[in-house]
Design a protein around this motif. Structure first.
Motif, mmCIF file in Angstrom:
data_model
loop_
_atom_site.group_PDB
_atom_site.id
_atom_site.type_symbol
_atom_site.label_atom_id
_atom_site.label_comp_id
_atom_site.label_asym_id
_atom_site.label_seq_id
_atom_site.Cartn_x
_atom_site.Cartn_y
_atom_site.Cartn_z
ATOM 1 N N ASN A 196 0.844 -1.195 0.000
ATOM 2 C CA ASN A 196 0.000 0.000 0.000
ATOM 3 C C ASN A 196 0.882 1.249 0.000
ATOM 4 O O ASN A 196 1.638 1.489 0.941
ATOM 5 C CB ASN A 196 -0.910 -0.011 1.240
ATOM 6 N N GLY A 235 -10.191 -2.069 1.514
ATOM 7 C CA GLY A 235 -10.630 -0.716 1.853
ATOM 8 C C GLY A 235 -9.484 0.269 1.932
ATOM 9 O O GLY A 235 -9.631 1.440 1.553
ATOM 10 N N ARG A 236 -8.331 -0.188 2.396
ATOM 11 C CA ARG A 236 -7.176 0.697 2.555
ATOM 12 C C ARG A 236 -6.529 1.062 1.232
ATOM 13 O O ARG A 236 -5.706 1.984 1.177
ATOM 14 C CB ARG A 236 -6.145 0.033 3.479
ATOM 15 N N GLU A 295 -7.901 2.476 -1.240
ATOM 16 C CA GLU A 295 -8.455 3.734 -1.741
ATOM 17 C C GLU A 295 -7.509 4.896 -1.462
ATOM 18 O O GLU A 295 -7.058 5.094 -0.332
ATOM 19 C CB GLU A 295 -9.810 4.007 -1.093
ATOM 20 N N GLY A 296 -7.215 5.660 -2.513
ATOM 21 C CA GLY A 296 -6.347 6.827 -2.365
ATOM 22 C C GLY A 296 -4.869 6.511 -2.413
ATOM 23 O O GLY A 296 -4.047 7.401 -2.193
ATOM 24 N N TRP A 354 -5.491 -0.116 -7.079
ATOM 25 C CA TRP A 354 -6.179 1.170 -7.003
ATOM 26 C C TRP A 354 -5.561 2.124 -8.016
ATOM 27 O O TRP A 354 -4.362 2.402 -7.986
ATOM 28 C CB TRP A 354 -6.056 1.770 -5.608
ATOM 29 N N ALA A 399 -9.856 4.147 -8.723
ATOM 30 C CA ALA A 399 -10.976 3.247 -8.451
ATOM 31 C C ALA A 399 -10.367 1.858 -8.252
ATOM 32 O O ALA A 399 -9.177 1.647 -8.493
ATOM 33 C CB ALA A 399 -11.983 3.239 -9.603
ATOM 34 N N TRP A 400 -11.194 0.923 -7.788
ATOM 35 C CA TRP A 400 -10.706 -0.437 -7.628
ATOM 36 C C TRP A 400 -10.775 -1.179 -8.962
ATOM 37 O O TRP A 400 -11.778 -1.114 -9.682
ATOM 38 C CB TRP A 400 -11.550 -1.194 -6.606
ATOM 39 N N GLU A 405 -12.979 -2.463 -13.790
ATOM 40 C CA GLU A 405 -13.285 -1.568 -12.676
ATOM 41 C C GLU A 405 -14.431 -2.143 -11.848
ATOM 42 O O GLU A 405 -15.352 -2.782 -12.373
ATOM 43 C CB GLU A 405 -13.669 -0.186 -13.213
ATOM 44 N N VAL A 431 -16.534 -1.665 -7.644
ATOM 45 C CA VAL A 431 -16.704 -0.861 -6.427
ATOM 46 C C VAL A 431 -16.475 -1.781 -5.240
ATOM 47 O O VAL A 431 -16.500 -3.010 -5.363
ATOM 48 C CB VAL A 431 -18.101 -0.211 -6.354
ATOM 49 N N LEU A 432 -16.264 -1.205 -4.071
ATOM 50 C CA LEU A 432 -15.814 -1.983 -2.915
ATOM 51 C C LEU A 432 -16.803 -3.082 -2.524
ATOM 52 O O LEU A 432 -16.397 -4.223 -2.271
ATOM 53 C CB LEU A 432 -15.557 -1.050 -1.730
#
Length: 251
Positions: free
Chosen positions: A168, A193-194, A196-197, A217, A220-221, A235, A237-238
């Motif tokens: 990460n 979840g981690r 993201e960003g 990431w 987007a995932w 692509e 979503v979580l």
């Protein structure tokens, strides 16, 4: 070794109703065991429960283990599992019986070490928890995970076979092993979840069939199956990503 005499000497040992050459004993309150001689009489097949012992489930498990012992260990001599088991009505939907070799469980190593080589632990489990290809080291790790968190709790949910690798760029967290290592589904969900960003961050997960997916990431995932013919990232979503991963782990 005279296994019958050894087991008969256990605290509170008595014949196990419903199964020949089998016994029940409880060394301390809340911990109960049942054991049966193998079909050739050379090993003790042992079942246990912590605050959840179930007589009918013990008999069914030991009966299956005795009849199919060779098949249980055919694919893996350390941590074998054989499908085809059906738990008695009203129990969890266990669908395999697992056998654990002495090299892995080391049961009785302190109080009765000479007995250890003759004991194979058996317990009901879920097919999604084992690959059949675990090495001795992996079998030991997997057994500890199940034993410490789930094994003696006979009302438990599955703990699927799951290996993960991640890095990460936002948190600085990463796997410490060179390949994918065993973990639990909740940890995988947390790492998703981690991501993201964190541009360039990823989390790979592997199920019991050896199929591997990589999640990255990039604003987007994105997920792709490694070594697949159509492995192009898509692509997502979580919520959908988590649902997809849990389904693959239960396959």
């Amino acid at each position: 070794m005279d296994l019958q005499a050894v087991v008969a000497g256990f605290k509170g040992a008595a014949p196990l109703p419903g199964l020949a050459d089998a016994w029940h004993w409880s060394p301390v309150r809340g911990i109960e065991f049942a054991g049966a001689l193998s079909a050739d009489g050379q090993r003790l097949l042992q079942f246990g429960g912590r605050d959840s012992y179930d007589h009918e489930l013990a008999v069914a498990t030991l009966e299956f283990a005795r009849e199919w012992e060779k098949g249980i260990f055919d694919r893996n001599p350390f941590l074998g599992a054989l499908e085809g088991f059906r738990a008695p009505a009203g129990r969890r939907p266990f669908d395999v019986v697992v056998g654990v070799a002495p090299e892995v469980h080391r049961f009785y190593r302190v109080e009765l070490p000479e007995l250890t080589p003759f004991v194979r632990l058996t317990f009901p489990a879920y097919a999604c928890e084992f690959s059949g290809g675990e090495s001795l080291d992996e079998a030991e790790t997997r057994y500890r995970m199940l034993h410490l968190n789930h094994l003696n709790h006979l009302g438990r949910e599955p703990l699927p076979f799951l290996k993960m690798r991640f890095a990460n760029t936002r948190t600085g967290g990463r796997s410490t092993n060179s390949g994918r290592g065993f973990t639990g589904p909740q940890r995988l969900v947390e790492e998703f979840g981690r991501l993201e960003g964190g541009p360039g961050s990823f989390a790979e997960f592997e199920n019991r069939h050896g199929r591997v997916w990589r999640v990255e990431w990039h604003g987007a995932w994105y997920i792709a199956e490694l070594d697949a013919q159509d492995g192009a990232p898509r692509e997502t979503v979580l919520d959908e990503l988590v649902e997809f991963a849990m389904e693959r782990l239960r396959d």
